[in-house]
Scaffold this motif. Structure first.
Motif, PDB file in Angstrom:
ATOM      1  N   UNK A  80      13.109   9.071 -15.451  1.00 61.25           N
ATOM      2  CA  UNK A  80      12.825   8.276 -14.192  1.00 61.25           C
ATOM      3  C   UNK A  80      11.053   8.341 -14.485  1.00 61.25           C
ATOM      4  N   UNK A  81      10.435   7.640 -13.601  1.00 60.06           N
ATOM      5  CA  UNK A  81       9.028   7.440 -13.407  1.00 60.06           C
ATOM      6  C   UNK A  81       8.747   7.946 -11.988  1.00 60.06           C
ATOM      7  N   UNK A  82       7.412   8.052 -11.840  1.00 62.59           N
ATOM      8  CA  UNK A  82       6.653   8.301 -10.547  1.00 62.59           C
ATOM      9  C   UNK A  82       5.265   8.121 -10.389  1.00 62.59           C
ATOM     10  N   UNK A  83       4.866   8.081  -9.062  1.00 62.39           N
ATOM     11  CA  UNK A  83       3.562   8.067  -8.860  1.00 62.39           C
ATOM     12  C   UNK A  83       3.164   8.736  -7.444  1.00 62.39           C
ATOM     13  N   UNK A  84       2.041   9.453  -7.253  1.00 61.55           N
ATOM     14  CA  UNK A  84       1.855  10.007  -6.239  1.00 61.55           C
ATOM     15  C   UNK A  84       0.388   9.466  -5.847  1.00 61.55           C
ATOM     16  N   UNK A  85       0.166   9.101  -4.570  1.00 59.88           N
ATOM     17  CA  UNK A  85      -0.992   8.602  -4.173  1.00 59.88           C
ATOM     18  C   UNK A  85      -1.366   9.131  -2.693  1.00 59.88           C
ATOM     19  N   UNK A  86      -2.850   9.027  -2.405  1.00 63.15           N
ATOM     20  CA  UNK A  86      -3.249   9.764  -1.385  1.00 63.15           C
ATOM     21  C   UNK A  86      -2.895   8.887  -0.048  1.00 63.15           C
ATOM     22  N   UNK A 116      -2.549   7.319   7.064  1.00 65.48           N
ATOM     23  CA  UNK A 116      -1.387   6.704   6.908  1.00 65.48           C
ATOM     24  C   UNK A 116      -1.516   5.318   6.045  1.00 65.48           C
ATOM     25  N   UNK A 117      -2.777   5.356   5.614  1.00 60.94           N
ATOM     26  CA  UNK A 117      -2.922   4.037   4.642  1.00 60.94           C
ATOM     27  C   UNK A 117      -2.802   4.457   3.104  1.00 60.94           C
ATOM     28  N   UNK A 118      -2.227   3.817   2.147  1.00 62.19           N
ATOM     29  CA  UNK A 118      -2.073   4.278   1.002  1.00 62.19           C
ATOM     30  C   UNK A 118      -3.378   3.676   0.047  1.00 62.19           C
ATOM     31  N   UNK A 150      -1.305   9.341   9.591  1.00 60.57           N
ATOM     32  CA  UNK A 150      -1.771  10.817   9.237  1.00 60.57           C
ATOM     33  C   UNK A 150      -2.068  10.648   7.531  1.00 60.57           C
ATOM     34  N   UNK A 151      -2.906  11.944   7.686  1.00 64.12           N
ATOM     35  CA  UNK A 151      -3.414  12.112   6.198  1.00 64.12           C
ATOM     36  C   UNK A 151      -1.980  12.549   5.418  1.00 64.12           C
ATOM     37  N   UNK A 152      -2.140  12.514   4.081  1.00 66.56           N
ATOM     38  CA  UNK A 152      -1.039  13.004   3.183  1.00 66.56           C
ATOM     39  C   UNK A 152      -1.022  12.622   1.712  1.00 66.56           C
ATOM     40  N   UNK A 153       0.187  12.542   1.356  1.00 62.72           N
ATOM     41  CA  UNK A 153       0.518  11.912   0.225  1.00 62.72           C
ATOM     42  C   UNK A 153       1.792  11.086  -0.060  1.00 62.72           C
ATOM     43  N   UNK A 154       1.962  10.232  -0.830  1.00 64.89           N
ATOM     44  CA  UNK A 154       3.117   9.396  -0.778  1.00 64.89           C
ATOM     45  C   UNK A 154       3.519   9.611  -2.137  1.00 64.89           C
ATOM     46  N   UNK A 155       4.693  10.159  -2.355  1.00 62.41           N
ATOM     47  CA  UNK A 155       5.252  10.350  -3.778  1.00 62.41           C
ATOM     48  C   UNK A 155       6.594   9.346  -3.846  1.00 62.41           C
TER      49      UNK A 155
END
Length: 163
Positions: A33-39, A43-45, A85-90
């Motif tokens: 598979x493939x992936x990305x992670x972004x900040x 709540x805004x990517x 919220x701050x975080x990461x989106x995988x």
């Protein structure tokens, strides 16, 4: 790794600990598979379009099709649930056809960390692909930890830093 708090599997949103991928998915069985992670900032990517473009390139390089429009819809819905919220989106696309999204809390880091270089000779066939086949990367982290470091810096045998 950060704690995943909210997940979407093919658009079905719920707590991350309850999210399930089929046991026969080749993403799970073979790391295909493939992936990305972004900040996420409130709540805004950050640079979502750029990350989705790179995901498409990675997926294309391993002949893995996915529905970008459906994925973008899933992202909007999940981030709406996650809130400001701050975080990461995988983002993970599996060979079994799953669109997996995780909203994660940000890890706590000390002001300084120890790093170790680990020699790594990646397969040319996956050059430039953000593949979910991360066993080598995880082993490099364990090697660095055995040397008293928190993180590994992957370096090719010719000295070029990879990540």
């Amino acid at each position: 790794m950060a704690e995943a708090v909210l997940a979407s599997i093919d658009g079905a949103i719920g707590p991350a600990e309850g999210a399930m991928v089929h046991a026969t998915d080749d993403g799970l069985l073979r790391g295909d598979g493939a992936f990305e992670v972004l900040r996420l900032y409130e709540g805004r990517p950050y640079a979502l379009g750029d990350h989705l473009d790179r995901l498409e390139r990675s997926a294309g390089a391993i002949e893995l099709g996915f529905d970008r429009e459906a994925l973008e819809h899933d992202i909007v819905d999940l981030l709406g649930e996650y809130g400001a919220r701050d975080g990461a989106l995988r983002i993970v696309i599996t060979r079994g056809g799953r669109r997996l999204l995780l909203c994660e809390t940000l890890p706590e880091w000390d002001e300084t960390i120890a790093v170790a270089t680990v020699t790594y000779a990646p397969s040319v066939i996956l050059t430039g692909v953000k593949s979910i086949s991360y066993a080598a990367n995880m082993q490099a982290t364990r090697i660095a930890a055995s040397q008293g470091a928190s993180e590994a810096i992957l370096v090719r045998p010719d000295g070029v830093v990879l990540e």
